[in-house]
Design an enzyme around this catalytic site. Sequence first.
Site, PDB file in Angstrom:
ATOM      1  CG  ASN A  10      -1.757   1.282   1.363  1.00  0.00           C
ATOM      2  OD1 ASN A  10      -1.837   2.064   0.491  1.00  0.00           O
ATOM      3  ND2 ASN A  10      -2.631   1.371   2.524  1.00  0.00           N
ATOM      4  CG  HIS A  99      -5.977   2.137   4.906  1.00  0.00           C
ATOM      5  ND1 HIS A  99      -5.669   3.279   5.909  1.00  0.00           N
ATOM      6  CD2 HIS A  99      -4.944   1.198   5.086  1.00  0.00           C
ATOM      7  CE1 HIS A  99      -4.410   3.146   6.293  1.00  0.00           C
ATOM      8  NE2 HIS A  99      -4.071   1.837   5.804  1.00  0.00           N
ATOM      9  CD  GLU A 174      -4.115  -1.976   7.493  1.00  0.00           C
ATOM     10  OE1 GLU A 174      -2.995  -2.180   7.261  1.00  0.00           O
ATOM     11  OE2 GLU A 174      -4.587  -0.937   7.230  1.00  0.00           O
TER      12      GLU A 174
HETATM   13  P1  PGA Z   1       2.415   0.766   7.859  1.00  0.00           P
HETATM   14  O1  PGA Z   1       0.922   0.906   7.172  1.00  0.00           O
HETATM   15  O2  PGA Z   1       3.073  -0.649   7.583  1.00  0.00           O
HETATM   16  O3  PGA Z   1       3.145   1.920   7.386  1.00  0.00           O
HETATM   17  O4  PGA Z   1       2.212   0.694   9.326  1.00  0.00           O
HETATM   18  C1  PGA Z   1       0.268  -0.301   7.043  1.00  0.00           C
HETATM   19  C2  PGA Z   1      -0.939   0.254   6.459  1.00  0.00           C
HETATM   20  O5  PGA Z   1      -1.409   1.532   6.908  1.00  0.00           O
HETATM   21  O6  PGA Z   1      -1.822  -0.350   5.578  1.00  0.00           O
END
Ligand code: PGA
Length: 254
Positions: A10, A99, A174
């Site tokens: 992402n 997200h 997440e």
């Molecule tokens: P990060 O982001 O790996 O920088 O924590 C993950 C995401 O927001 O999907």
Amino acid sequence: MQKQYTFIANWKMNMSFSQTLEFATRYYDNFLQLATETNQHIILCPSTEALFPLAEMFKETQIAIGAQNCSKHSPGPFTGQTSAVSIQEVGCQYAIIGHHECRKEFGETNNDITNKAIHLLDYDITPIVCIGETKDDHTKNKTLQVLEEQLSGLFKALCGSTVHSYLTPYIAYEPVWSIGTGKVAPVDHLEMVFCWLADYIKHHCANISWKLIYGGSVSLENPDKLKQIVPLSGFLMGKSSLDFQKIEKIVKSG
Ligand code: PGA
């Protein structure tokens, strides 16, 4: 046989259009080699303007392209939005929805996310539905309650019908307190959450074969440990995915 994991990059809004093309061109052969050598599934999610050139570049290869969001509406007078049909027409097979950064920035609700999932599935695009609790919810032991709220409407809308049962959408857990913080949730917490998710799916949406993935500060140090969590079948990477060498090590880990 080695388990096949999905690794989703992402890229958020970190790279400009030209930087995205430059990155994808520079590492094109490396990406193909990595996917072929490891037989792992890799999905690249650039920002909207780069979807078409990247989908063209990686057409008929093992690398898939995904959008970072889509509109909850059908095509119509919605300034600044991108429809599911356009995402399909430019050659994407996946789209991230729900997200935390979009929920927070645009006030997206669980109901909006359900509508997005419906539109995507109507165009055969596999949704990657992000869920996760805030630090406050976590501290108050409300993790499972929040996840249930985030999933129940979605499951009610999708799981009664057999229309979409051939697709394998993703649920990306997440924890908000892990995104971009460098702090990965402890393995025992993740084990508890992923087992709960697997069980919740079994009881509420078993006609769709969901894949469960983790996101939040995925880095070189943690995939080995996380791969011990049985229901887990992939990773959503933010910051790490801006560095090909890191992606390579993460994909090859374990
Ligand atoms: P990060 O982001 O790996 O920088 O924590 C993950 C995401 O927001 O999907």
